[in-house]
Design a protein around this motif. Structure first.
Motif, PDB file in Angstrom:
ATOM      1  N   MET A   2       0.427  -1.615  -0.169  1.00 20.59           N
ATOM      2  CA  MET A   2      -0.327   0.344  -0.148  1.00 20.59           C
ATOM      3  C   MET A   2       0.432   1.077  -0.392  1.00 20.59           C
ATOM      4  SD  MET A   2      -2.889   1.274   2.741  1.00 20.59           S
ATOM      5  CE  MET A   2      -4.279  -0.416   2.283  1.00 20.59           C
ATOM      6  N   PHE A   3       2.428   1.322   0.845  1.00 19.82           N
ATOM      7  CA  PHE A   3       2.713   2.261   0.841  1.00 19.82           C
ATOM      8  C   PHE A   3       4.390   1.574   0.050  1.00 19.82           C
ATOM      9  CE2 PHE A   3       0.216   1.560   4.814  1.00 19.82           C
ATOM     10  CZ  PHE A   3      -0.877   3.002   4.736  1.00 19.82           C
ATOM     11  N   LEU A   4       4.419   1.334  -0.530  1.00 16.04           N
ATOM     12  CA  LEU A   4       5.747   0.672  -1.265  1.00 16.04           C
ATOM     13  C   LEU A   4       5.866   0.081  -2.500  1.00 16.04           C
ATOM     14  CD1 LEU A   4       7.574  -1.456   1.509  1.00 16.04           C
ATOM     15  CD2 LEU A   4       7.455   1.008   1.234  1.00 16.04           C
ATOM     16  N   LYS A   5       4.836   1.617  -3.257  1.00 14.08           N
ATOM     17  CA  LYS A   5       4.689   1.491  -4.723  1.00 14.08           C
ATOM     18  C   LYS A   5       5.644   1.487  -5.553  1.00 14.08           C
ATOM     19  CE  LYS A   5      -0.344   0.231  -5.193  1.00 14.08           C
ATOM     20  NZ  LYS A   5      -1.439   0.248  -5.516  1.00 14.08           N
ATOM     21  N   LEU A  15       4.046 -13.405  -2.910  1.00 11.87           N
ATOM     22  CA  LEU A  15       3.920 -12.441  -2.630  1.00 11.87           C
ATOM     23  C   LEU A  15       2.436 -11.543  -3.007  1.00 11.87           C
ATOM     24  CD1 LEU A  15       4.986  -9.329  -2.799  1.00 11.87           C
ATOM     25  CD2 LEU A  15       5.225  -9.349  -5.470  1.00 11.87           C
ATOM     26  N   TYR A  16       1.598 -12.223  -3.487  1.00 13.61           N
ATOM     27  CA  TYR A  16       0.535 -12.426  -4.186  1.00 13.61           C
ATOM     28  C   TYR A  16      -0.068 -13.349  -3.044  1.00 13.61           C
ATOM     29  CZ  TYR A  16       0.347 -11.405  -9.198  1.00 13.61           C
ATOM     30  OH  TYR A  16       0.254 -10.998 -10.078  1.00 13.61           O
ATOM     31  N   MET A  17       0.395 -14.609  -1.946  1.00 16.58           N
ATOM     32  CA  MET A  17      -0.269 -15.078  -0.431  1.00 16.58           C
ATOM     33  C   MET A  17      -0.181 -13.532   0.391  1.00 16.58           C
ATOM     34  SD  MET A  17      -0.165 -19.031  -1.238  1.00 16.58           S
ATOM     35  CE  MET A  17       1.827 -19.121  -2.603  1.00 16.58           C
ATOM     36  N   ALA A  18       1.869 -12.840   0.728  1.00 18.03           N
ATOM     37  CA  ALA A  18       1.640 -12.366   1.337  1.00 18.03           C
ATOM     38  C   ALA A  18       0.466 -11.042   1.595  1.00 18.03           C
ATOM     39  CB  ALA A  18       3.123 -12.169   1.392  1.00 18.03           C
ATOM     40  N   LEU A  19       0.305 -10.876  -0.070  1.00 15.40           N
ATOM     41  CA  LEU A  19      -0.650  -9.985   0.067  1.00 15.40           C
ATOM     42  C   LEU A  19      -2.363  -9.904   0.989  1.00 15.40           C
ATOM     43  CD1 LEU A  19      -1.077  -6.449  -1.125  1.00 15.40           C
ATOM     44  CD2 LEU A  19      -1.876  -7.819  -3.477  1.00 15.40           C
ATOM     45  N   GLU A  20      -2.790 -11.234   0.113  1.00 14.20           N
ATOM     46  CA  GLU A  20      -3.910 -11.718   0.994  1.00 14.20           C
ATOM     47  C   GLU A  20      -4.274 -11.582   2.444  1.00 14.20           C
ATOM     48  OE1 GLU A  20      -5.588 -15.111  -0.033  1.00 14.20           O
ATOM     49  OE2 GLU A  20      -4.511 -14.919  -2.458  1.00 14.20           O
ATOM     50  N   ARG A  21      -2.513 -12.219   2.786  1.00 18.43           N
ATOM     51  CA  ARG A  21      -2.381 -12.133   4.836  1.00 18.43           C
ATOM     52  C   ARG A  21      -2.294 -10.533   5.294  1.00 18.43           C
ATOM     53  NH1 ARG A  21       1.778 -15.737   3.107  1.00 18.43           N
ATOM     54  NH2 ARG A  21       3.131 -14.374   3.540  1.00 18.43           N
ATOM     55  N   THR A  22      -1.960  -9.636   4.408  1.00 17.11           N
ATOM     56  CA  THR A  22      -2.001  -8.006   4.703  1.00 17.11           C
ATOM     57  C   THR A  22      -3.182  -8.201   4.706  1.00 17.11           C
ATOM     58  OG1 THR A  22       0.246  -7.981   3.534  1.00 17.11           O
ATOM     59  CG2 THR A  22      -0.893  -6.168   4.385  1.00 17.11           C
ATOM     60  N   ALA A  72     -15.746   2.934   6.969  1.00 16.15           N
ATOM     61  CA  ALA A  72     -15.283   3.490   6.211  1.00 16.15           C
ATOM     62  C   ALA A  72     -13.996   3.312   6.239  1.00 16.15           C
ATOM     63  CB  ALA A  72     -15.637   5.505   6.819  1.00 16.15           C
ATOM     64  N   LEU A  73     -13.187   3.040   6.938  1.00 14.67           N
ATOM     65  CA  LEU A  73     -11.419   2.082   6.154  1.00 14.67           C
ATOM     66  C   LEU A  73     -12.167   0.917   4.699  1.00 14.67           C
ATOM     67  CD1 LEU A  73      -9.775   3.165   8.926  1.00 14.67           C
ATOM     68  CD2 LEU A  73      -9.521   4.060   6.443  1.00 14.67           C
ATOM     69  N   ILE A  74     -13.041  -0.185   5.717  1.00 13.86           N
ATOM     70  CA  ILE A  74     -13.301  -1.142   5.385  1.00 13.86           C
ATOM     71  C   ILE A  74     -13.416  -1.122   3.453  1.00 13.86           C
ATOM     72  CG2 ILE A  74     -15.050  -2.962   4.352  1.00 13.86           C
ATOM     73  CD1 ILE A  74     -15.786  -2.856   7.650  1.00 13.86           C
ATOM     74  N   PHE A  75     -14.169   0.127   2.882  1.00 12.56           N
ATOM     75  CA  PHE A  75     -14.271   0.476   1.859  1.00 12.56           C
ATOM     76  C   PHE A  75     -12.476   0.980   0.774  1.00 12.56           C
ATOM     77  CE2 PHE A  75     -18.734   0.766   3.027  1.00 12.56           C
ATOM     78  CZ  PHE A  75     -18.618   0.155   1.745  1.00 12.56           C
ATOM     79  N   VAL A  76     -12.793   1.659   1.901  1.00 13.83           N
ATOM     80  CA  VAL A  76     -10.998   1.947   0.847  1.00 13.83           C
ATOM     81  C   VAL A  76      -9.726   1.038   1.144  1.00 13.83           C
ATOM     82  CG1 VAL A  76      -9.027   3.495   2.165  1.00 13.83           C
ATOM     83  CG2 VAL A  76     -11.768   4.599   2.300  1.00 13.83           C
ATOM     84  N   VAL A  77      -9.656  -0.192   2.004  1.00 18.49           N
ATOM     85  CA  VAL A  77      -9.285  -1.351   1.863  1.00 18.49           C
ATOM     86  C   VAL A  77     -10.045  -2.242   0.735  1.00 18.49           C
ATOM     87  CG1 VAL A  77      -8.383  -2.817   3.589  1.00 18.49           C
ATOM     88  CG2 VAL A  77      -8.384  -1.055   4.545  1.00 18.49           C
ATOM     89  N   THR A  78     -10.699  -1.790   1.081  1.00 20.30           N
ATOM     90  CA  THR A  78     -11.256  -2.980  -0.162  1.00 20.30           C
ATOM     91  C   THR A  78     -10.544  -2.427  -2.091  1.00 20.30           C
ATOM     92  OG1 THR A  78     -12.644  -3.732   1.083  1.00 20.30           O
ATOM     93  CG2 THR A  78     -12.772  -4.026  -1.393  1.00 20.30           C
ATOM     94  N   PHE A  79     -10.797  -1.445  -1.779  1.00 21.55           N
ATOM     95  CA  PHE A  79     -10.260  -0.817  -3.800  1.00 21.55           C
ATOM     96  C   PHE A  79      -8.592  -0.614  -3.576  1.00 21.55           C
ATOM     97  CE2 PHE A  79     -14.441   0.561  -3.107  1.00 21.55           C
ATOM     98  CZ  PHE A  79     -14.593   0.210  -4.086  1.00 21.55           C
ATOM     99  N   PHE A  81      -6.627  -2.927  -1.822  1.00 23.03           N
ATOM    100  CA  PHE A  81      -6.338  -4.383  -2.176  1.00 23.03           C
ATOM    101  C   PHE A  81      -6.796  -4.600  -3.956  1.00 23.03           C
ATOM    102  CE2 PHE A  81      -7.599  -8.756  -2.948  1.00 23.03           C
ATOM    103  CZ  PHE A  81      -6.759 -10.140  -2.986  1.00 23.03           C
ATOM    104  N   MET A  82      -7.169  -4.307  -4.447  1.00 24.23           N
ATOM    105  CA  MET A  82      -7.731  -4.565  -5.987  1.00 24.23           C
ATOM    106  C   MET A  82      -6.612  -3.592  -7.012  1.00 24.23           C
ATOM    107  SD  MET A  82      -9.818  -6.240  -6.031  1.00 24.23           S
ATOM    108  CE  MET A  82      -9.612  -7.265  -7.581  1.00 24.23           C
ATOM    109  N   SER A  83      -6.141  -2.196  -6.322  1.00 26.94           N
ATOM    110  CA  SER A  83      -5.129  -1.568  -6.747  1.00 26.94           C
ATOM    111  C   SER A  83      -3.665  -2.429  -6.603  1.00 26.94           C
ATOM    112  CB  SER A  83      -5.101  -0.308  -5.816  1.00 26.94           C
ATOM    113  OG  SER A  83      -3.912   0.435  -6.382  1.00 26.94           O
ATOM    114  N   ASP A  84      -3.164  -2.832  -5.313  1.00 27.96           N
ATOM    115  CA  ASP A  84      -1.921  -3.181  -5.135  1.00 27.96           C
ATOM    116  C   ASP A  84      -1.942  -4.618  -5.973  1.00 27.96           C
ATOM    117  OD1 ASP A  84      -1.524  -1.696  -3.354  1.00 27.96           O
ATOM    118  OD2 ASP A  84      -1.833  -3.002  -1.281  1.00 27.96           O
ATOM    119  N   LEU A  85      -3.211  -5.604  -6.334  1.00 25.45           N
ATOM    120  CA  LEU A  85      -3.303  -7.040  -7.179  1.00 25.45           C
ATOM    121  C   LEU A  85      -2.651  -6.935  -8.493  1.00 25.45           C
ATOM    122  CD1 LEU A  85      -4.097  -9.620  -6.467  1.00 25.45           C
ATOM    123  CD2 LEU A  85      -6.216  -9.737  -6.887  1.00 25.45           C
TER     124      LEU A  85
END
Length: 217
Positions: A2-5, A15-22, A72-79, A81-85
Motif C-alpha cells: 500500500m505504501f511501497l509502490k 507475493l500474492y499470498m503475502a498480500l492476501e494475509r496483509t 469507511a476504511l473497509i471500503f478504502v482498504v477493499t479498493f 487491495f484491488m489496486s495492489d493486486l
C-alpha cells in the motif's frame, strides 16, 4: 504494498499470498473495531441507566469513533487491495521452478491459516456480541435496573458469524485451488474468489452500517 509502490515487483506466488494475509489482517482489525464499538454502545446504555452520565457519554463517543471510521476504511482498504493486486500483475512473470517450490506450499498453508484465524475470530466475536445482551439483562436484574436495549441490536452478532463462515469457506476453496495450480507449475490469482469475497464483504458492511444507524444512541 500500500505504501511501497516505488519498489519493483514480480508475479511471484508468495507475493500474492503475502498480500492476501496483509489485507486479511486489515479486515479483521476493522471488523473487530466495529464489534468493539457495538459493545461500547451497549455499555453506554447500561451506564446511562445506572445514572453514570460521564461513563455513558464516554462509551457513546467510543462507539462512534470505533464504528464509523472502521466502516469507511473497509471500503478504502477493499479498493486498495484491488489496486495492489493490479500493481503486482504488472511485474515480470517468474520461472516454473520458482512456483514448484516447497516455500510456495508453506506460504499457501500460512495464507489458509490466516483465512481460518480471521474466520474463527469473527465467529467468536459474533457470539460475544450476541450474548452480551443476555449478560446485560442478567446484570440489570441483579442491579434492579431495567435496560431497554432495543430490537435493532438483535442479529448484529449473526452478521459477524456469517462473515466468519464466509472466510472459512472461501479460504478453503482458495487453498485447494492454489495447491492444484502450483502442482501444475502455474499460478494465477483467483479473481473470481476475490471478487465474490469483496461483494460479500461490502454487502455485510452496508448491512452493518444500516443497523448501526438504527441503534445509534
Amino acid at each position: 504494498m500500500m505504501f511501497l509502490k516505488y519498489l519493483p515487483t514480480v508475479q511471484e506466488p508468495r507475493l500474492y499470498m503475502a498480500l492476501e494475509r496483509t489485507y486479511l489482517g486489515y479486515f479483521k482489525l476493522l471488523f473487530l473495531s466495529i464489534g468493539t464499538g457495538l459493545i461500547s454502545a451497549r455499555l453506554a446504555i447500561l451506564f446511562k441507566a445506572l445514572h453514570y452520565a460521564a461513563l455513558g457519554h464516554f462509551f457513546t463517543e467510543l462507539f462512534y469513533w470505533l464504528s464509523w471510521p472502521a466502516i469507511a476504511l473497509i471500503f478504502v482498504v477493499t479498493f486498495r487491495f484491488m489496486s495492489d493486486l493490479e500493481y503486482i500483475q504488472e511485474g515480470s512473470p517468474v520461472a516454473e521452478k520458482e512456483i514448484i517450490d516447497p516455500r510456495v506450499y508453506m506460504a499457501a498453508e500460512r495464507t489458509f491459516l490466516a483465512w481460518v484465524r480471521t474466520g474463527i475470530g469473527l465467529i467468536a466475536f459474533g457470539f460475544v456480541i450476541e450474548k452480551f445482551d443476555f449478560f446485560l439483562e442478567q446484570l440489570s436484574i441483579m442491579l434492579h435496573t431495567r435496560l431497554v436495549m432495543g430490537a435493532g441490536f438483535s442479529g448484529m452478532g449473526i452478521v459477524f458469524i456469517l462473515l466468519g463462515v464466509t472466510n472459512l469457506v472461501i479460504g478453503g476453496i482458495n487453498f485447494i485451488r492454489t495447491v492444484k495450480k502450483v502442482d501444475e507449475g502455474t499460478y494465477h490469482v483467483h479473481k473470481f474468489l476475490y471478487g465474490l469475497y469483496g461483494v460479500i464483504l461490502l454487502s455485510i458492511t452496508i448491512v452493518l452500517a444500516a443497523m448501526i444507524i438504527h441503534v445509534s444512541p
